[in-house]
Design a protein around this motif. Structure first.
Motif, PDB file in Angstrom:
ATOM      1  N   SER A   8       0.817  -1.217   0.000  1.00 39.53           N
ATOM      2  CA  SER A   8       0.000   0.000   0.000  1.00 39.53           C
ATOM      3  C   SER A   8       0.848   1.263   0.000  1.00 39.53           C
ATOM      4  O   SER A   8       0.426   2.291  -0.503  1.00 39.53           O
ATOM      5  CB  SER A   8      -0.963  -0.005   1.182  1.00 39.53           C
ATOM      6  N   PRO A  39      -7.458  -2.559  -4.477  1.00 38.17           N
ATOM      7  CA  PRO A  39      -8.504  -3.559  -4.238  1.00 38.17           C
ATOM      8  C   PRO A  39      -9.872  -3.060  -4.728  1.00 38.17           C
ATOM      9  O   PRO A  39     -10.111  -1.847  -4.780  1.00 38.17           O
ATOM     10  CB  PRO A  39      -8.505  -3.735  -2.716  1.00 38.17           C
ATOM     11  N   PRO A  40     -10.750  -3.973  -5.090  1.00 42.10           N
ATOM     12  CA  PRO A  40     -12.052  -3.581  -5.650  1.00 42.10           C
ATOM     13  C   PRO A  40     -12.811  -2.561  -4.807  1.00 42.10           C
ATOM     14  O   PRO A  40     -13.464  -1.682  -5.355  1.00 42.10           O
ATOM     15  CB  PRO A  40     -12.817  -4.906  -5.736  1.00 42.10           C
ATOM     16  N   ALA A  41     -12.711  -2.636  -3.503  1.00 45.31           N
ATOM     17  CA  ALA A  41     -13.467  -1.721  -2.638  1.00 45.31           C
ATOM     18  C   ALA A  41     -13.005  -0.271  -2.772  1.00 45.31           C
ATOM     19  O   ALA A  41     -13.758   0.645  -2.462  1.00 45.31           O
ATOM     20  CB  ALA A  41     -13.357  -2.161  -1.180  1.00 45.31           C
ATOM     21  N   ARG A  42     -11.781  -0.049  -3.241  1.00 46.40           N
ATOM     22  CA  ARG A  42     -11.260   1.315  -3.384  1.00 46.40           C
ATOM     23  C   ARG A  42     -10.984   1.701  -4.835  1.00 46.40           C
ATOM     24  O   ARG A  42     -10.473   2.774  -5.116  1.00 46.40           O
ATOM     25  CB  ARG A  42      -9.973   1.459  -2.567  1.00 46.40           C
ATOM     26  N   ARG A  43     -11.301   0.829  -5.753  1.00 42.63           N
ATOM     27  CA  ARG A  43     -10.953   1.035  -7.157  1.00 42.63           C
ATOM     28  C   ARG A  43     -11.720   2.195  -7.795  1.00 42.63           C
ATOM     29  O   ARG A  43     -11.163   2.941  -8.594  1.00 42.63           O
ATOM     30  CB  ARG A  43     -11.208  -0.251  -7.936  1.00 42.63           C
ATOM     31  N   ARG A  91     -12.714   4.976  -6.493  1.00 48.13           N
ATOM     32  CA  ARG A  91     -12.089   6.237  -6.068  1.00 48.13           C
ATOM     33  C   ARG A  91     -10.772   6.461  -6.827  1.00 48.13           C
ATOM     34  O   ARG A  91     -10.484   7.563  -7.265  1.00 48.13           O
ATOM     35  CB  ARG A  91     -11.838   6.207  -4.573  1.00 48.13           C
TER      36      ARG A  91
END
Length: 176
Positions: A3, A126-130, A132
């Protein structure tokens, strides 16, 4: 990728996309000087933009496939070198054919950017932040257009359209 490395990578991709749109729009600020120097018709001027768009669209499909199968970093670097090199070379154009040829090459080089960069973002985030990350990447579009029009016009007026094209190309050497 860790990260801690994602932020700098996304920042570079943002800058690449800014440059992508800066170089693409630089021509818009210099159409009148081009018209006068090469005695171009409206059809020829429109052809510079239209043919660029057609080549860009057609090149995007095979380059998107390459972005799925080849290392994205190298592909993107090559695309940047092609489009910025040809943007700078446009400043040396001696006739309409050379100018058109450089613009078509810019279209091919720029067609690498979106598939390679968005695939790379998919790898990094990761998909959850993609969403943005993609929104931040796409924010580069209006930034690049704004910078291009704000810089290319005044540079062309002060130093000529050729210098404006070379100024547009210069940052690509750093980003490639």
């Amino acid at each position: 990728m860790r990260s801690k490395q994602v932020g700098p990578a996304l920042a570079v991709l943002f800058l690449v996309n800014v440059l992508n749109f800066y170089d693409r729009q630089a021509l818009g600020a210099i159409l009148e000087p081009l018209r006068h120097e090469f005695s171009l018709s409206d059809t020829q001027l429109g052809g510079l933009v239209t043919l660029f768009t057609v080549v860009f669209a057609l090149a995007g499909m095979p380059l998107g496939k390459l972005a799925d199968t080849r290392p994205r970093r190298g592909l993107l670097a090559l695309g940047i070198l092609v489009w910025t090199g040809l943007t700078g070379l446009a400043g040396l154009a001696v006739n309409y054919a050379m100018l058109l040829g450089t613009r078509l090459g810019v279209g091919i080089g720029e067609a690498v950017c979106t598939p390679a960069a968005t695939s790379w973002i998919g790898d990094l985030v990761p998909p959850a932040r993609r969403a943005r990350a993609m929104a931040a990447f796409m924010t580069a579009v209006p930034v690049g257009v704004m910078l291009s029009l704000a810089i290319s016009g005044p540079v062309a007026q002060a130093y000529g359209w050729r210098v404006a094209m070379m100024v547009a190309a210069a940052p690509g050497l750093l980003l490639a």
